[in-house]
Structures are given as structure tokens and as C-alpha cells.
Design an enzyme around this catalytic site. Sequence first.
Site, PDB file in Angstrom:
ATOM      1  N   HIS A  21     -11.764   7.339 -33.250  1.00 56.72           N
ATOM      2  CA  HIS A  21     -12.165   7.974 -34.516  1.00 56.72           C
ATOM      3  C   HIS A  21     -13.498   8.700 -34.340  1.00 56.72           C
ATOM      4  O   HIS A  21     -13.681   9.817 -34.830  1.00 56.72           O
ATOM      5  CB  HIS A  21     -12.336   6.920 -35.621  1.00 56.72           C
ATOM      6  N   ARG A  94      -2.961  11.804 -31.433  1.00 54.10           N
ATOM      7  CA  ARG A  94      -3.112  11.215 -30.095  1.00 54.10           C
ATOM      8  C   ARG A  94      -1.932  11.524 -29.202  1.00 54.10           C
ATOM      9  O   ARG A  94      -2.074  11.715 -28.010  1.00 54.10           O
ATOM     10  CB  ARG A  94      -3.244   9.688 -30.211  1.00 54.10           C
TER      11      ARG A  94
END
Length: 172
Positions: A21, A94
Site C-alpha cells: 500500500h 498486483r
Amino acid sequence: MKNKNFAAVYPGSFDPPTNGHLDIIRRASHLFPNVIVAITENSAKNHMFPLAERVKLMKESVKRIPNVKVVSFEGLLADYLAKTGSFVLIRGLRAISDFEYEFQMALMNRQLNKKIETVFLMPDQAYTFLSSSMVKEIAALGGNTKNFVPLCVEKKLKKQLTINKLQITIKR
Ligand code: PNS
């Protein structure tokens, strides 16, 4: 970006914040004059940390990035964006496995308010395997989370684990 007041919003449940993050937040902070990390409940998830705790952990984690603000919100993200007047959303991608959910969410948000644009950022490949749920599982099984989360989160996970163990002992 000409308007220095412009802010992009990075929404999520961040339970807990991970280095992945933070990588996305750093990238966004280089692209946009301001970044608002907007933390909320994800009704599809059972959160380990209460909202206020997640906000605290995120604030601590981003304190050295000057153009980042951390807030919490309730209700629809589209309504929060309309209230703030910021319509650019940041989301991290991702892997291909993230795509379907993210695609659906981006289009649904746009359906709710056509001003909303979602910008996807890819984290460093070192974080493509990393998720909050995996970090929680590793911590719960006594593994080391040092390389995956900021120090404050690592400490909090350890503390939470001790509390959980104590509660189990007391119940027995
Ligand atoms: O980090 P997460 O859990 O993947 O983030 C998902 C989140 C919190 C951004 C999403 O669940 C959300 O926007 N929740 C707020 C309620 C809402 O607007 N739901 C409709 C999304 S299309």
C-alpha cells in the site's frame, strides 16, 4: 497537474496497511499534488482492526510523505467523492487476479457517478505477492511480518496476537 489543490483519492480497507500500500501511496504522491487515503469498512471482509485503529496506523505509516492526508468515511465511495469534489481514484493492481474485481468496481463507481475515473498503479514487483490477509495469517501463526509492513503495524500485530492468546487462555 496545474491545480496544486487537486487531490486523488486512494480508498481501501487497509486492514492493516502493508508495504505494498505504501508503495502505491508513494507513486501516487509523485503523480498528484495531493493524495487522500480514504479508509472505510469493506462489508465483504471481517476486519481485524477497527476503523479508528487502521486510520491511526496509516497516519503513522505515511507521516513522512508531505502531500498525503488520511481520512475515514462511511457509506458509498461515490458519495464521499461527490462530497469532497475529488473524482480521481487510485487503486493498486498486483496481478491479473485483481483485475476482475477492480474492473467491476471501477465501472460500478463510474455508473454511480460518471465523473469518477479510476487510475490503476502497479506496485514494485517485490510487493505483487503481498496482501493484508496474508500478513494477518503470517502474524497469527507466529511468523515474522517485518519485511511486509511498516514498523508500527508489525508492533500492533504482535500486540494483537498476545491479546488473542491471552483471551484463549482465559476462556479455557
Ligand atoms: O482495500 P479493499 O478492501 O479492497 O477496498 C475496497 C473498498 C473499501 C474501496 C470498497 O469496498 C468500497 O468502495 N467500499 C465503500 C462502499 C462502496 O462504495 N461500495 C461500492 C463499490 S463499487
